[in-house]
Design a protein around this motif. Structure first.
Motif, PDB file in Angstrom:
ATOM      1  N   THR A   6      13.982  -1.115 -20.996  1.00  0.00           N
ATOM      2  CA  THR A   6      14.267  -2.550 -21.087  1.00  0.00           C
ATOM      3  C   THR A   6      14.206  -3.194 -19.707  1.00  0.00           C
ATOM      4  O   THR A   6      14.389  -2.534 -18.677  1.00  0.00           O
ATOM      5  CB  THR A   6      15.676  -2.794 -21.652  1.00  0.00           C
ATOM      6  OG1 THR A   6      16.629  -2.207 -20.754  1.00  0.00           O
ATOM      7  CG2 THR A   6      15.832  -2.171 -23.036  1.00  0.00           C
ATOM      8  N   ARG A   7      13.975  -4.495 -19.723  1.00  0.00           N
ATOM      9  CA  ARG A   7      13.998  -5.257 -18.478  1.00  0.00           C
ATOM     10  C   ARG A   7      15.358  -5.108 -17.792  1.00  0.00           C
ATOM     11  O   ARG A   7      15.449  -4.868 -16.588  1.00  0.00           O
ATOM     12  CB  ARG A   7      13.743  -6.734 -18.828  1.00  0.00           C
ATOM     13  CG  ARG A   7      13.957  -7.688 -17.681  1.00  0.00           C
ATOM     14  CD  ARG A   7      13.730  -9.130 -18.156  1.00  0.00           C
ATOM     15  NE  ARG A   7      14.078 -10.078 -17.101  1.00  0.00           N
ATOM     16  CZ  ARG A   7      13.239 -10.407 -16.118  1.00  0.00           C
ATOM     17  NH1 ARG A   7      12.032  -9.878 -16.072  1.00  0.00           N
ATOM     18  NH2 ARG A   7      13.619 -11.266 -15.202  1.00  0.00           N
ATOM     19  N   ARG A   8      16.416  -5.227 -18.605  1.00  0.00           N
ATOM     20  CA  ARG A   8      17.762  -5.171 -18.066  1.00  0.00           C
ATOM     21  C   ARG A   8      18.029  -3.847 -17.347  1.00  0.00           C
ATOM     22  O   ARG A   8      18.568  -3.814 -16.240  1.00  0.00           O
ATOM     23  CB  ARG A   8      18.739  -5.365 -19.221  1.00  0.00           C
ATOM     24  CG  ARG A   8      20.175  -5.254 -18.811  1.00  0.00           C
ATOM     25  CD  ARG A   8      21.097  -5.471 -19.987  1.00  0.00           C
ATOM     26  NE  ARG A   8      22.437  -5.078 -19.577  1.00  0.00           N
ATOM     27  CZ  ARG A   8      23.545  -5.438 -20.177  1.00  0.00           C
ATOM     28  NH1 ARG A   8      23.483  -6.207 -21.243  1.00  0.00           N
ATOM     29  NH2 ARG A   8      24.714  -5.041 -19.742  1.00  0.00           N
ATOM     30  N   TYR A   9      17.639  -2.755 -17.998  1.00  0.00           N
ATOM     31  CA  TYR A   9      17.840  -1.425 -17.399  1.00  0.00           C
ATOM     32  C   TYR A   9      17.018  -1.278 -16.127  1.00  0.00           C
ATOM     33  O   TYR A   9      17.492  -0.782 -15.102  1.00  0.00           O
ATOM     34  CB  TYR A   9      17.452  -0.351 -18.417  1.00  0.00           C
ATOM     35  CG  TYR A   9      17.508   1.062 -17.879  1.00  0.00           C
ATOM     36  CD1 TYR A   9      18.708   1.756 -17.810  1.00  0.00           C
ATOM     37  CD2 TYR A   9      16.346   1.706 -17.440  1.00  0.00           C
ATOM     38  CE1 TYR A   9      18.766   3.057 -17.320  1.00  0.00           C
ATOM     39  CE2 TYR A   9      16.392   3.008 -16.961  1.00  0.00           C
ATOM     40  CZ  TYR A   9      17.600   3.678 -16.894  1.00  0.00           C
ATOM     41  OH  TYR A   9      17.641   4.962 -16.411  1.00  0.00           O
ATOM     42  N   LEU A  13      15.990  -3.522 -14.082  1.00  0.00           N
ATOM     43  CA  LEU A  13      16.579  -4.301 -12.996  1.00  0.00           C
ATOM     44  C   LEU A  13      17.804  -3.586 -12.432  1.00  0.00           C
ATOM     45  O   LEU A  13      17.968  -3.452 -11.215  1.00  0.00           O
ATOM     46  CB  LEU A  13      16.982  -5.692 -13.491  1.00  0.00           C
ATOM     47  CG  LEU A  13      15.866  -6.712 -13.684  1.00  0.00           C
ATOM     48  CD1 LEU A  13      16.411  -7.970 -14.355  1.00  0.00           C
ATOM     49  CD2 LEU A  13      15.223  -7.071 -12.341  1.00  0.00           C
ATOM     50  N   ARG A  14      18.675  -3.148 -13.331  1.00  0.00           N
ATOM     51  CA  ARG A  14      19.910  -2.498 -12.914  1.00  0.00           C
ATOM     52  C   ARG A  14      19.619  -1.239 -12.083  1.00  0.00           C
ATOM     53  O   ARG A  14      20.198  -1.042 -11.013  1.00  0.00           O
ATOM     54  CB  ARG A  14      20.741  -2.154 -14.165  1.00  0.00           C
ATOM     55  CG  ARG A  14      21.715  -1.030 -14.017  1.00  0.00           C
ATOM     56  CD  ARG A  14      22.841  -1.349 -13.058  1.00  0.00           C
ATOM     57  NE  ARG A  14      23.727  -2.347 -13.614  1.00  0.00           N
ATOM     58  CZ  ARG A  14      24.411  -3.223 -12.875  1.00  0.00           C
ATOM     59  NH1 ARG A  14      24.288  -3.207 -11.563  1.00  0.00           N
ATOM     60  NH2 ARG A  14      25.202  -4.101 -13.443  1.00  0.00           N
ATOM     61  N   VAL A  15      18.688  -0.422 -12.553  1.00  0.00           N
ATOM     62  CA  VAL A  15      18.442   0.848 -11.855  1.00  0.00           C
ATOM     63  C   VAL A  15      17.645   0.613 -10.575  1.00  0.00           C
ATOM     64  O   VAL A  15      17.854   1.302  -9.574  1.00  0.00           O
ATOM     65  CB  VAL A  15      17.763   1.867 -12.797  1.00  0.00           C
ATOM     66  CG1 VAL A  15      17.432   3.157 -12.066  1.00  0.00           C
ATOM     67  CG2 VAL A  15      18.689   2.160 -13.988  1.00  0.00           C
TER      68      VAL A  15
END
Lengths: 299, 736
Positions: free
Chosen positions: A261-264, A266-268
């Motif tokens: 995912t985009r969210r993951y 970005l976070r990682v």
């Protein structure tokens, strides 16, 4: 079909076929034929002639002189990893790339030509300041890798050109950090990757290259942010880290897809950059060889 | 009886398989063969307005529902007849077969397939592509008025009153996802005519299911259809009913075309369009008294069945009956529903509903323990089923239950208690334990009323015994274990036993190869039959002995009220999984897997070890890696590169201990082992991750993406492990 598969005797001949017929070069076929595969018992649906280049010795050699490593475009990853002068970060990247059977036939030229933003080795080549040699029947040029790949599947390679080699500068780096986040431990595609390498001059960063893979249409590397880091001491990096991370996050634009995912992403990406700036630049570890090159341990 | 039979022998099929010499169907060439491709719908829901059927070149054929012979029926008979062989007008899922193209050249077929599929015009309807949308009747009901293929209740005690009077109610909800079987050999069959009979060579778990389905479609007697099982490269439930779908289509083609027809699915086609494990949603209300004793359990289980019913009613039952795991609560109420959606039909998959029920039940217990402030092992120990306990269907636990000693063994071997306290909460490390059971054999009255298994052993003229059964090798080792059972009774080497006939015209129907029943039920029939043969191997000529299933007299079942003994016996397990979660990437490393099982008695420890290790790895994939995500009615993951099953690098070695506990009605005391080894891994993994993150885990797969969201909460200690800054920087540009 067979007349569209051309088996040239020399690079010159291959370049001629490329120019005259727009033939697509093929060596390991680990990407091209997978992409164009049909169901069992049918031929791949390629609509251009194929020029086979994997047997051309001009393209398969890996050689080094004092200053640089020349990797033939059709050199396979197993051979690249085995060369004594291959930078450690690239060797580590190859160790995590696909599976042994694929590394035995997949080539660096194919990886660049396919221009996938998730190509593992390409990310590391960006960090290593790789230059790509492109040749046509009449000319040859060397171009920084970032000027060759312009988007997913998009390159500036001319209709009459073939990738003939990749050049890496040698002998400068003192530290490196590589982390691929794949879909599993082995034989995995990347969800994202970070490749960083550089050199200290005393207590200051003399040089650094940071590349982020699979988080934007092309590998992300920032000359501007790296410029700000050059000359920085440990304290400077501690002060700048938030801005640096924000700077990188503003450059990436990951997507939601079948692998993550985009969210993951970005976070990682943020976590890996934090790890790099907070722990992996070896300011405080001068002389400690074991920390000079590393991949973050899987916990 | 001693357990000498458990000693590992060389599997009879091992060498040929390891050498690549076993002839799977794709290795065989049938003379004059044609190839077939399934023409599939390209909408998840709608009606066919116009097929615009293109013209066919010579030697090619197009088979549709219109070709189903008079007297036959356009359905795939499984339990219900709702699944059509070929869709006529209504389309219920993307990829539903609307026809079959048959021809001499696969390249030609590929081109025609594209033309035929692209030509069809549809009136599209809004599709319901997940469990919640199915329950909401999104786009209108797909099935009946309420989208429910099954709507079942069972209860014990007085759940209404005890829930109403409970001092406290704890509520939780759990979700599990789809899973694909990924057998190594894709679905494969060759249909032909031999001696005038439709004859199907097929990779399957259940030759007699295929026969029943084909005979129904063609409208002929079962005896007029011959099914021959070919060496089968894995099944896991994926070749329990799904082969019927392909075999009926080819059988219809055989009524028009008098040549062998080969239909072998391509891997991507197999991944995308064959049946999957049922996704689930399980809601609990736990009633506690003033002393925090659990007095009542209220369970609401929903399984997503997909477009057609297939085995969903029975999968649901096993799921419901697993929803209290191994615990005895005085008052229980279970409501189960199987809901229709516009996804590929879900069907059998190793565990058959139990993994869904057990994941929810075990996670529930660990979360109730968290909430009550007790260690989850302590809470679980208070309620363990014992011999004589009443199950939630008001049946009895008839066997001795060895869970306490199994649990102690695992606690010691894994160092559970020490690690549990040492790792603390939210420090990136965790260890979890699950307890579980799996009923051997068909649910309820399936064995005596539906299957009525029958086996024969032929004494051949050469003096060797030959097994005549319908059960087949799918990689699980039955070619070896059945031989060992009979050889031991007859006191001959197991290699002397012949077991090579897998033809429905020549063997009796001993039932399907599924439900942890082959060794437990059919193996016992073979043991009994062999007893009849004992001392007679020297007799001249050829003769046969037969054994028919007899349901043990102490077992009772009421199919209307779902009460009584749901299973003849249970296999039991305790699993422990230890993990570390990477604070940078949320990737989970499994650092230890400890397992203990009571499967009665192992017929062959090597075969059982294969089941244990394979089951654990497959279940860790289910728990942590394997994700199928639906986007507008299609799965996004339909290649092996994107649907990732574990490799040997992903998980550590699996330790196991077997607890000998011979079962009176099993061969040499054996019960089922094929599914219990899958059932308990996911909740042990979930509990371990829960500790590592100090977060309640509510669904699987526990992907790094999901873990990163769990860890993003504010009060987790795991949070502190991460670098301080949070990523709120959202680039202005949008996702391409």
């Amino acid at each position: 079909m067979s007349r569209d598969w051309i088996h040239p005797r020399s690079l010159q001949e291959a370049l001629a076929v490329r120019a005259e017929r727009g033939a697509v070069p093929l060596s390991g076929a680990t990407d091209l034929l997978v992409r164009h595969r049909g169901v069992a018992g049918t031929l791949p649906s390629l609509n251009a002639p194929i020029v086979w280049i994997g047997h051309l010795q001009e393209l398969t050699a890996v050689t080094a002189d004092e200053d640089e490593l020349r990797i033939g475009a059709a050199a396979v990853y197993t051979d690249i990893a085995a060369h004594p002068r291959t930078p450690a970060i690239l060797r580590q990247t190859i160790a995590e790339l696909a599976a042994p059977a694929i590394r035995n036939v997949a080539t660096v030229g194919g990886n660049i030509g396919n221009a996938s933003p998730a190509a593992d080795a390409v990310c590391t080549l960006y960090a290593l300041d790789a230059e790509v040699e492109l040749a046509s029947v009449t000319a040859s040029r060397r171009v920084p890798i970032a000027e060759v790949i312009t988007g997913p599947g998009q390159t500036t390679i001319g209709d009459d050109e073939l990738i003939t080699a990749v050049y890496l500068p040698l002998g400068q780096d003192e530290f490196w950090f590589y982390r691929k986040v794949g879909t599993r431990r082995a034989n995995a595609l990347s969800k994202l990757a970070l490749a960083a390498r550089g050199r200290l001059d005393g207590r200051r960063l003399a040089d650094i290259g940071v590349a982020l893979g699979a988080v934007a249409p092309t590998v992300v590397r920032s000359g501007e942010l790296e410029h700000r880091m050059r000359g920085a001491a440990a304290d400077d990096i501690a002060v700048m880290r938030d801005e640096l991370i924000a700077g990188y996050l503003a450059l990436v634009n990951p997507i939601d897809d079948q692998r993550s995912t985009r969210r993951y992403r970005l976070r990682v990406t943020e976590n890996l950059l934090s790890e790099l700036f907070d722990r992996r630049l070896p300011f405080s570890l001068e002389g400690s060889a074991e920390h000079r090159g590393s991949r973050s341990p899987r916990r | 009886m001693d357990n000498a039979i458990s000693r590992e022998v060389e599997r009879v099929d091992a060498r040929a398989k390891a050498r690549g010499e076993t002839p799977y169907l794709a290795d065989r060439i049938f003379e004059n063969r044609l190839y077939a491709r399934v023409v599939r719908a390209r909408v998840p829901r709608g009606t066919i307005v116009n097929r615009n059927t293109p013209s066919l070149p010579p030697e090619y054929h197009y088979i549709t529902a219109a070709d189903v012979p008079a007297g036959g029926k356009n359905c795939v008979r499984m339990i219900k007849d709702d699944w059509p062989v070929f869709a006529e007008t209504e389309i219920r899922y993307y990829g539903e077969p609307i026809g079959l193209l048959v021809g001499p050249d696969r390249q030609g077929l590929a081109e025609l397939l594209e033309q035929f599929e692209a030509a069809v015009e549809y009136r599209k309807r809004e599709a319901a592509v997940n469990l919640e949308e199915g329950l909401r009747l999104k786009g209108g009901p797909i099935h009946g008025e309420d989208n429910l293929f099954a709507d079942l209740h069972t209860s014990k005690g007085d759940p209404e009153r005890t829930l109403a009077e409970a001092a406290r109610i704890i509520e939780r909800e759990f979700h599990t996802g789809h899973q694909e079987h990924v057998y190594i050999e894709p679905q494969a069959l060759v249909g032909t005519r031999e001696d005038g009979k439709v004859t199907i060579y097929i990779s399957t778990q259940c030759p007699f299911y295929v026969r029943k389905a084909v005979a129904t479609t063609l409208g002929v007697a079962a005896e007029d259809v011959v099914i021959v099982q070919t060496p089968t490269g894995g099944g896991f439930g994926g070749k329990e009913h799904y082969p019927d779908v392909l075999a009926t289509a080819v059988a219809v083609a055989l009524t028009k075309i008098n040549r062998p027809i080969e239909l072998i699915l391509d891997r991507m086609e197999d991944l995308e369009f064959t049946s999957k494990r049922h996704p689930s949603r399980v809601r609990y209300r736990v009633g506690l008294d003033e002393s925090d004793n659990i007095v009542a359990l209220d369970v609401d289980m929903v399984l997503e069945a997909g477009a057609y019913e297939s085995s969903s009613r029975v999968v649901l039952q096993r799921g419901m009956f697993s929803s209290n795991s191994v615990y005895e609560f005085p008052n229980v109420r279970v409501h189960g529903r199987a809901v229709a959606t516009n996804n590929v039909p879900a069907d059998a998959f190793r565990g058959f509903g139990a993994p869904q029920g057990l994941f929810a039940a075990e996670m529930l217990m660990s979360q109730v323990a968290r909430e009550l402030g007790v260690e989850d092992v302590e809470l679980k120990q208070r309620y363990l089923l014992r011999q004589g306990s009443t199950t939630l269907t008001n049946g009895r636990i008839h066997e001795e239950v060895k869970l306490p000693e199994m649990l102690n063994h695992i606690l010691n071997e894994s160092g559970y208690r020490r690690k549990r306290s040492e790792y603390g909460a939210g420090n990136g490390r965790g260890i979890g334990i699950s307890l579980f059971k799996h009923g051997s054999a068909f649910t309820g009255n399936g064995e005596p009323e539906i299957i009525k298994a029958r086996v024969r052993i032929r004494k051949r003229a050469d003096g060797r015994p030959e097994l005549l059964v319908a059960n087949v090798e799918i990689g699980q080792g039955v070619l070896t274990t059945f031989r060992k059972i009979v050889a031991r009774v007859l006191d001959i080497p197991y290699t002397e036993v012949v077991y090579s006939n897998h033809n429905t015209a020549q063997v009796p129907d001993s039932g399907p190869t599924c439900a942890s029943r082959s060794v437990a039920i059919v193996g016992y029939l073979l043991q009994q039959a062999a007893e009849k043969l004992k001392g007679r191997l020297q007799e001249p000529g050829e003769f046969e002995v037969e054994q028919v299933y007899e349901h043990p007299a102490h077992l009772h079942w009421d199919a209307e009220t779902l009460t009584g003994d749901a299973y003849p016996a249970y296999s039991w397990g305790v699993n422990c999984v230890e993990v570390e979660v990477d604070p940078l990437t949320y990737e989970v490393t499994v650092t230890g897997v400890w397992t203990a099982y009571d499967i009665g008695r192992a017929i062959d420890e090597g075969v059982v070890r294969g089941q244990i290790v394979g089951g654990a790895i497959q279940a860790l994939g289910y728990a942590g890696l394997e994700k199928l995500q639906n986007s507008e009615g299609r799965f996004l993951q339909h290649t092996m590169a994107d649907y990732c099953i574990p490799t040997s690098l992903d998980f550590p070695s699996v330790r196991y201990t077997l607890f000998d506990n011979p079962y009176q009605y099993g061969p040499f005391g054996a019960k089922g082992a094929g599914e219990v080894v899958f059932d308990g891994i996911a909740p042990a993994f979930g509990a371990a991750v829960q500790q590592a993150l100090d977060r309640e885990v509510a669904h699987i797969p526990l992907t790094p993406e999901y873990l990163s969201e769990l860890a993003d909460g504010t009060d987790s200690a795991f949070h502190a492990q991460r670098p301080a800054r949070t990523a709120d920087a959202e680039p202005a540009t949008t996702t391409p």
